[in-house]
Scaffold this motif. Structure first.
Motif, PDB file in Angstrom:
ATOM      1  N   LYS A 111      -0.276   3.032   6.833  1.00 55.24           N
ATOM      2  CA  LYS A 111      -0.514   2.534   8.185  1.00 55.24           C
ATOM      3  C   LYS A 111      -1.979   2.706   8.576  1.00 55.24           C
ATOM      4  CE  LYS A 111       2.723   2.701  11.139  1.00 55.24           C
ATOM      5  NZ  LYS A 111       3.782   3.054  12.137  1.00 55.24           N
ATOM      6  N   ALA A 112      -2.586   3.827   8.187  1.00 53.22           N
ATOM      7  CA  ALA A 112      -4.000   4.063   8.496  1.00 53.22           C
ATOM      8  C   ALA A 112      -4.898   3.065   7.766  1.00 53.22           C
ATOM      9  CB  ALA A 112      -4.384   5.493   8.131  1.00 53.22           C
ATOM     10  N   ILE A 113      -4.598   2.798   6.503  1.00 49.76           N
ATOM     11  CA  ILE A 113      -5.402   1.842   5.726  1.00 49.76           C
ATOM     12  C   ILE A 113      -5.290   0.448   6.318  1.00 49.76           C
ATOM     13  CG2 ILE A 113      -5.619   0.712   3.479  1.00 49.76           C
ATOM     14  CD1 ILE A 113      -4.801   3.354   2.181  1.00 49.76           C
ATOM     15  N   VAL A 114      -4.074   0.055   6.677  1.00 52.58           N
ATOM     16  CA  VAL A 114      -3.886  -1.272   7.281  1.00 52.58           C
ATOM     17  C   VAL A 114      -4.652  -1.385   8.599  1.00 52.58           C
ATOM     18  CG1 VAL A 114      -2.190  -2.812   8.332  1.00 52.58           C
ATOM     19  CG2 VAL A 114      -1.685  -1.699   6.153  1.00 52.58           C
ATOM     20  N   LEU A 115      -4.635  -0.321   9.403  1.00 50.74           N
ATOM     21  CA  LEU A 115      -5.368  -0.330  10.666  1.00 50.74           C
ATOM     22  C   LEU A 115      -6.861  -0.490  10.424  1.00 50.74           C
ATOM     23  CD1 LEU A 115      -5.513   0.018  13.726  1.00 50.74           C
ATOM     24  CD2 LEU A 115      -5.531   2.494  13.380  1.00 50.74           C
ATOM     25  N   ILE A 149       0.826  -1.201   0.000  1.00 48.19           N
ATOM     26  CA  ILE A 149       0.000   0.000   0.000  1.00 48.19           C
ATOM     27  C   ILE A 149       0.863   1.256   0.000  1.00 48.19           C
ATOM     28  CG2 ILE A 149      -1.731   1.301   1.306  1.00 48.19           C
ATOM     29  CD1 ILE A 149      -2.827  -1.354   2.323  1.00 48.19           C
ATOM     30  N   GLN A 150       1.979   1.202   0.715  1.00 50.90           N
ATOM     31  CA  GLN A 150       2.870   2.358   0.807  1.00 50.90           C
ATOM     32  C   GLN A 150       3.499   2.692  -0.541  1.00 50.90           C
ATOM     33  OE1 GLN A 150       5.679   2.048   4.022  1.00 50.90           O
ATOM     34  NE2 GLN A 150       6.993   3.669   3.231  1.00 50.90           N
ATOM     35  N   PHE A 151       3.611   1.695  -1.430  1.00 44.67           N
ATOM     36  CA  PHE A 151       4.224   1.933  -2.741  1.00 44.67           C
ATOM     37  C   PHE A 151       3.451   2.979  -3.548  1.00 44.67           C
ATOM     38  CE2 PHE A 151       4.511   0.791  -7.301  1.00 44.67           C
ATOM     39  CZ  PHE A 151       5.847   1.095  -7.494  1.00 44.67           C
ATOM     40  N   GLY A 152       2.125   3.003  -3.405  1.00 37.62           N
ATOM     41  CA  GLY A 152       1.326   3.957  -4.153  1.00 37.62           C
ATOM     42  C   GLY A 152       0.871   5.155  -3.352  1.00 37.62           C
ATOM     43  N   THR A 153       1.181   5.169  -2.039  1.00 43.00           N
ATOM     44  CA  THR A 153       0.742   6.280  -1.188  1.00 43.00           C
ATOM     45  C   THR A 153       1.929   6.762  -0.357  1.00 43.00           C
ATOM     46  OG1 THR A 153       0.009   4.717   0.527  1.00 43.00           O
ATOM     47  CG2 THR A 153      -1.639   5.410  -1.099  1.00 43.00           C
ATOM     48  N   SER A 154       1.697   7.003   0.929  1.00 46.46           N
ATOM     49  CA  SER A 154       2.759   7.377   1.854  1.00 46.46           C
ATOM     50  C   SER A 154       2.729   6.428   3.049  1.00 46.46           C
ATOM     51  CB  SER A 154       2.586   8.822   2.331  1.00 46.46           C
ATOM     52  OG  SER A 154       1.387   8.960   3.081  1.00 46.46           O
ATOM     53  N   ALA A 155       3.746   6.526   3.909  1.00 49.52           N
ATOM     54  CA  ALA A 155       3.835   5.619   5.052  1.00 49.52           C
ATOM     55  C   ALA A 155       2.670   5.812   6.021  1.00 49.52           C
ATOM     56  CB  ALA A 155       5.168   5.831   5.777  1.00 49.52           C
TER      57      ALA A 155
END
Length: 301
Positions: free
Chosen positions: A273-277, A263-269
């Motif tokens: 982290k928020a999406i994973v949460l 997910i971080q590859f297309g967004t930011s760290a």
């Protein structure tokens, strides 16, 4: 394809770091149902122990022996963190079994105390730990550059998993731990000293957190708030995988680490982290016991 394998390696590397931070938490949380908010500070203790061992080698041993400091630091990080964990369990947590909220507040207070203690001893600025020369550089395979430091951390995590598997499933101590975890009252009736099991298990979990702190020294500087950067992710790994299950901790760490990397590859760290949460919360709404569960009549009551 090269980009894909780079992201894959980064995901495995992040998963190994999360797993190393969560192994001890998985065992202690699953065994004693104690929400230990000071677990991150045991990671910090392991990091500062590594820093002290490094300084000892620099001050008292010849430069040719410097690279040997890191294996010694791993051992010392484990035992120093285990000692602090044993003291915490005997003085504080022992009196709070069955009182989850009280244990959460008490260990949170302990975490603040340990952070301030570290600031008082080592100062507010972060300190740096030098890597052994053998871990400097990259391993390149088909154009994919993998740092020796992250490869070593993956190897260290594998060694810790083998250690925990042999301890939990191939020794009489492991049988007593699993018996206590599944049915404490029955274990006591069979003559198992559950109080001693609690202390030793908490010490081992704390020691593994110290090893995690030693490994994190290879990736960045050491500061009083180092452990707080990983405590939330470690709890997510434990809860997602299933409380008290080693296989669950492995699965949870891989899912969270790989998801973060892709997910971080297309967004930011921060967004990743928020999406994973959010994804973890949605999954737990459907399956609150996590990916793997321990089946026991005492746990179903």
């Amino acid at each position: 394809m090269n980009t894909f394998f780079t992201i894959l390696f980064n995901g495995i590397s992040l998963s190994s770091i999360l797993l190393l931070a969560a192994i001890g938490l998985s065992v202690t949380f699953g065994l004693m149902r104690v929400i230990n908010m000071a677990h991150g500070e045991f990671i910090m203790i392991g990091s500062y122990t590594t820093f002290l061992v490094q300084n000892f080698f620099i001050a008292f041993l010849p430069p040719s022996a410097f690279d040997l400091y890191y294996p010694v630091a791993i051992v010392f990080s484990f035992f120093v963190s285990a000692l602090f964990g044993c003291i915490l369990e005997r003085l504080v947590i022992k009196r709070l079994y069955g009182r989850e909220m009280d244990s959460l507040l008490a260990t949170w207070g302990v975490s603040l105390f340990l952070q301030q203690l570290a600031r008082s001893i080592f100062g507010a600025p972060n300190v740096n730990v030098s890597s052994p020369s053998v871990l400097n550089g990259n391993l390149e395979i088909f154009g994919l550059a993998m740092t020796y430091k992250r490869l070593f951390i993956i190897f260290l995590v594998a060694a810790c998993l083998v250690f925990m598997y042999l301890l939990m499933y191939k020794t009489s101590y492991g049988k007593k731990v699993r018996a206590t975890m599944q049915n404490r009252a029955m274990a006591q009736c069979l003559g198992i000293k559950t109080n001693r099991i609690d202390t030793f298990t908490f010490a081992i979990g704390s020691g593994l957190a110290g090893v995690a702190g030693c490994a994190l020294c290879l990736l960045g500087s050491v500061g009083p708030s180092l452990g707080q950067n990983y405590i939330i992710d470690a709890f997510m790994v434990v809860v997602l995988g299933g409380v008290g299950k080693l296989s669950g901790a492995i699965a949870g760490a891989l899912l969270i680490g790989m998801s973060n990397a892709f997910i971080q590859f297309g967004t930011s760290a921060n967004i990743a982290k928020a999406i994973v949460l959010i994804l973890v919360v949605m999954f737990l709404q459907k399956k609150p016991q996590g990916l793997f569960t321990i089946h026991s009549r005492s746990l179903d009551d």
